[in-house]
Design an enzyme around this catalytic site. Sequence first.
Site, PDB file in Angstrom:
ATOM      1  N   ASN A  25      43.057  41.326  36.298  1.00 26.94           N
ATOM      2  CA  ASN A  25      42.681  39.911  36.384  1.00 26.94           C
ATOM      3  C   ASN A  25      43.742  39.059  35.687  1.00 26.94           C
ATOM      4  O   ASN A  25      44.736  39.587  35.176  1.00 26.94           O
ATOM      5  CB  ASN A  25      41.280  39.680  35.789  1.00 26.94           C
ATOM      6  CG  ASN A  25      41.223  39.970  34.293  1.00 26.94           C
ATOM      7  OD1 ASN A  25      42.243  40.107  33.619  1.00 26.94           O
ATOM      8  ND2 ASN A  25      40.019  40.070  33.771  1.00 26.94           N
ATOM      9  N   ASP A  82      32.580  45.266  42.812  1.00 27.95           N
ATOM     10  CA  ASP A  82      33.014  44.817  41.493  1.00 27.95           C
ATOM     11  C   ASP A  82      33.675  43.436  41.585  1.00 27.95           C
ATOM     12  O   ASP A  82      33.516  42.597  40.701  1.00 27.95           O
ATOM     13  CB  ASP A  82      33.992  45.836  40.892  1.00 27.95           C
ATOM     14  CG  ASP A  82      34.485  45.418  39.513  1.00 27.95           C
ATOM     15  OD1 ASP A  82      33.678  45.468  38.571  1.00 27.95           O
ATOM     16  OD2 ASP A  82      35.649  45.011  39.395  1.00 27.95           O
TER      17      ASP A  82
END
EC number: 3.1.2.2
Length: 336
Positions: free
Chosen positions: A21, A210
């Site tokens: 991320n 996810d």
Amino acid sequence: GRDCELSCASFGRIMRPDDANIAGNVHGGTILKMIEEAGAIISTRHCNSQAGEPCVAALARVERTDFLSPMCIGEVANVSAEITYTSRHSVEVQVNVMSENILTGAKKLTNKATLWYVPLSLKNVNKVLEVPPIQYARKEQEDEGKKRYEEQKLDRLETKQRNGDVILPVINPEPQTVGYSQSSLIHLVGPSDCTLLGFVHGGVTMKLMDEVAGIVAARHCKTNIVTASVDAINFHEKIKKGCVITVSGRMTFTSNKSMEIEVFVDADPFVDEPRERYRAVSAFFTYVSLSKEGKPLPVPQLLTETEDEKRRFEEGKGRYLQTKAKRQAQMQQAAQ
């Protein structure tokens, strides 16, 4: 040697920017996908170890898995898997993931996961084949495995019964409500998502789940979020190449430091299939919110509006307290 070659597998790969991320933490889905690949390799290898019909092992369930520490870009993820139990038609695989800092040599256990696979014939995908038995070092290992096998079988049935729910869009939702953060993603299943049998790899599905859960969590608290754990993921039905899948997520519960998100995968058979949309996979993901320094932040309280949302919140609270009690009992045991 030869036995372990069949029942063990390990591989490593360096974590790159597209695995992570914006804060540099590797997505839980990336790790789940690697875990599933290791499990699929050894269970397929084991199920083809004796003369008989060739087969591919399909993922049926992932037990609860905890993400013990975040992994970062530049670290190496070392995944090792071992077959720990076989029943007549299924294989239990236990997987460990270690993160390794290749500059300092420091290693950390980041994950332990248990997966169940079923061998499907290459000639006829609806035919479940028999699994060659493994040799146990001790008699207790077999008994313990049998107990885990019976428990997950029961749990799968229960999950299937409460699986008729759908997530509907909400117009102009208020911040911190369920409708405000709920999200979905639509994906056309292509050849690169599939096994030799033309069905989706379990790891591909988990990565998408996810992703959606992460969007829900980020929308709710607008901070850096990471996957803390995933409750059992149940694969109810196979998803074929050419299906369109809708992955939907909504928040069910928040504690002071964590968020529980329910994720469904529904499949629409698109190509030459008269079949209706069906529920293929379901699971609960738990996320935590982190500061720039990687310290846990308080999570905004989820505002529940409908009776269903209140009921789901209470159910989530029950799961949260149960997990907390289990963890405390384990810590006490370890201290003794």
